[in-house]
Design an enzyme around this catalytic site. Structure first.
Site, short mmCIF file in Angstrom:
data_model
loop_
_atom_site.label_atom_id
_atom_site.label_comp_id
_atom_site.label_asym_id
_atom_site.label_seq_id
_atom_site.Cartn_x
_atom_site.Cartn_y
_atom_site.Cartn_z
N GLY A 67 0.88 -1.13 -0.03
CA GLY A 67 0.14 -0.06 -0.10
C GLY A 67 1.03 1.38 0.04
O GLY A 67 1.73 1.11 0.70
N ARG B 205 1.67 -5.00 -5.72
CA ARG B 205 1.53 -6.18 -5.09
C ARG B 205 1.83 -7.55 -6.05
O ARG B 205 1.53 -7.28 -7.07
CB ARG B 205 0.29 -6.65 -4.18
CG ARG B 205 -0.12 -5.49 -3.32
CD ARG B 205 -1.15 -5.82 -2.61
NE ARG B 205 -1.18 -4.92 -1.23
CZ ARG B 205 -1.80 -3.76 -1.03
NH1 ARG B 205 -2.53 -3.40 -1.92
NH2 ARG B 205 -1.72 -3.26 0.07
N ASP C 168 4.26 -4.52 6.57
CA ASP C 168 4.73 -5.73 7.11
C ASP C 168 4.84 -6.64 5.93
O ASP C 168 5.51 -7.62 5.96
CB ASP C 168 4.06 -6.16 8.33
CG ASP C 168 2.43 -6.36 8.24
OD1 ASP C 168 1.91 -5.81 7.14
OD2 ASP C 168 1.96 -7.38 8.77
N THR D 299 3.39 3.12 5.74
CA THR D 299 2.13 2.61 5.62
C THR D 299 1.06 3.66 6.46
O THR D 299 1.73 4.02 7.39
CB THR D 299 1.86 1.34 6.40
OG1 THR D 299 0.49 1.36 6.72
CG2 THR D 299 2.76 1.13 7.41
N ASP E 160 -1.26 3.09 8.19
CA ASP E 160 -1.92 2.40 9.42
C ASP E 160 -1.18 2.48 10.66
O ASP E 160 -1.73 2.45 11.64
CB ASP E 160 -2.08 0.86 9.03
CG ASP E 160 -3.22 0.87 7.84
OD1 ASP E 160 -4.03 1.83 7.79
OD2 ASP E 160 -3.13 -0.39 7.19
N ASP F 120 0.83 0.52 11.73
CA ASP F 120 0.86 -0.91 12.72
C ASP F 120 1.89 -1.69 12.40
O ASP F 120 1.75 -2.75 12.63
CB ASP F 120 -0.32 -1.65 12.02
CG ASP F 120 -0.20 -2.00 10.58
OD1 ASP F 120 0.74 -1.22 9.87
OD2 ASP F 120 -0.94 -2.48 9.77
N ARG G 133 -8.07 -1.84 8.63
CA ARG G 133 -8.55 -3.01 8.83
C ARG G 133 -8.18 -3.71 9.94
O ARG G 133 -9.09 -4.47 10.72
CB ARG G 133 -8.30 -3.75 7.46
CG ARG G 133 -9.12 -4.93 7.22
CD ARG G 133 -8.71 -5.23 5.47
NE ARG G 133 -9.08 -4.39 4.67
CZ ARG G 133 -10.37 -3.95 4.50
NH1 ARG G 133 -11.42 -4.81 4.96
NH2 ARG G 133 -10.65 -3.21 3.49
#
Ligand code: ADP
Length: 326
Positions: free
Chosen positions: A14, A75, A106, A129, A131, A133, A175
């Protein structure tokens, strides 16, 4: 230990704002240290298909402020196969590349680890990213910009929500991780957040909303993480329509605007620092590490740990949200 002479950089998975600032930092630090630097377009797909070209300093001029990634991202299922990874390695060998810098999340780090476990190449990760995360770094590149985008939207939605006495369920990205929802919930003055990390206590939520209703609160903003874990905004509204019948409920899905835009000052600053540290780490003989940011200092974290450890949501944040909602 191989002497590093040629390095390559790619962006994968992403996209996030600030990836260009990270590319620039890797390229310029490489050149500063007398290395030949290559850019790989389209992530691991580009490694397999030899989308590899040399980058000079001027190739990264005027990109620090640009969103997206000039190297494009992708991807690649093929990279997960033995044949795909072998093809990628043959291209790296062809250009005599000794170190690969992977800017991504990740999943991209897992790819880097798989590559360096099989072939003699140093792999260094930079966390890119929205996110946030990734374990081992307080912030990831892109998170700050995404938060600013969300807050801008929340402020605007609040104006219309309070004009009509409406409740808005605003769905944000994340997500598997609720960092965007939680931080923006606090910064945007939201009444509640629904995130994957916390088993949502809907009874408390509805009690808070009822109290607000009794006090004639003019608007309610609830930030909901996308995906099945937190439930998503539409599912939540459908599931609890009886409980929400006193409210004029509207839903707003912020979607991909959260990934775009010119990176914030902090994301540019972070990407620049991590890029310099990443190249210096490779020159220092490090491999399979991520350049991260902890307590305002650059740190090197084993990629394996960054990938395998789940970053925890700080429970104090929920407390802050609750206290400020009284
Ligand atoms: P992100 O980096 O944003 O988490 P993805 O999870 O989509 O994104 O991963 C990006 C790419 O990394 C994948 O398309 C794939 O090419 C590669 N990748 C992910 N996991 C592995 C793995 N276990 N082995 C090899 N490559 C992987």
């Amino acid at each position: 230990m191989t002497t590093i002479k040629n390095i390559a950089v790619l962006t994968s998975g992403g996209d996030s704002p600030g990836m260009n600032a990270a590319i620039r930092a890797v390229v310029r630090t490489g050149i500063f240290n007398g290395l030949n630097v290559y850019g790989v377009r389209h992530g691991y797909h580009g490694l397999i298909n030899d989308h590899i070209t040399e980058m000079k300093s001027h190739h990264v001029s005027n990109i620090i402020q640009r969103g997206g990634t000039i190297l494009k991202t992708a991807r690649s299922m093929e990279f997960k196969t033995e044949a795909g990874m072998e093809a990628a390695w043959q291209n790296l060998k062809k250009h005599d590349i000794n170190a690969l810098f992977v800017i991504g999340g990740d999943g991209s780090f897992r790819g880097a680890m798989a590559l360096s476990s099989k072939y003699p190449i140093s792999c260094i990760g930079l966390p890119g990213t929205i996110d946030n995360d990734i374990w081992g770094t307080d912030e990831t590149i892109g998170f700050d910009t995404a938060m600013n985008t969300v807050i801008d939207a929340v402020d605007k939605i609040r104006d219309t929500a309070s004009s009509h006495n409406r409740m808005f369920l605003i769905e944000v990205m994340g997500r598997d991780a609720g960092f965007i929802a939680m931080n923006c919930g606090i910064a945007g003055g939201a009444e509640a957040v629904l995130i994957p990390e916390i088993k949502n206590d809907h009874l408390t939520l509805f009690k808070t909303l009822e109290e607000g209703h009794a006090h004639k609160k003019s608007s309610n903003i609830i930030l909901v993480s996308e995906g099945d874990q937190a439930g998503g905004a539409f599912k939540f509204a459908e599931k609890y329509k009886d409980k929400l019948k006193n409210y004029d409920v509207r839903i707003s899905i912020l979607g991909h605007i959260q990934r775009g835009g010119s990176p914030s000052a902090f994301d540019r600053f972070l990407a620049s620092r991590l890029g310099v540290a990443a190249v210096e780490a490779a020159l220092d003989g490090q491999t399979n590490v991520m350049a991260g940011y902890k307590n305002s200092k650059v740190v090197l974290v084993p990629l394996e740990k960054a990938v395998k450890t789940r970053k925890k949501m700080d429970k104090e944040l929920l407390h802050v949200l609750d206290v400020l909602n009284t």
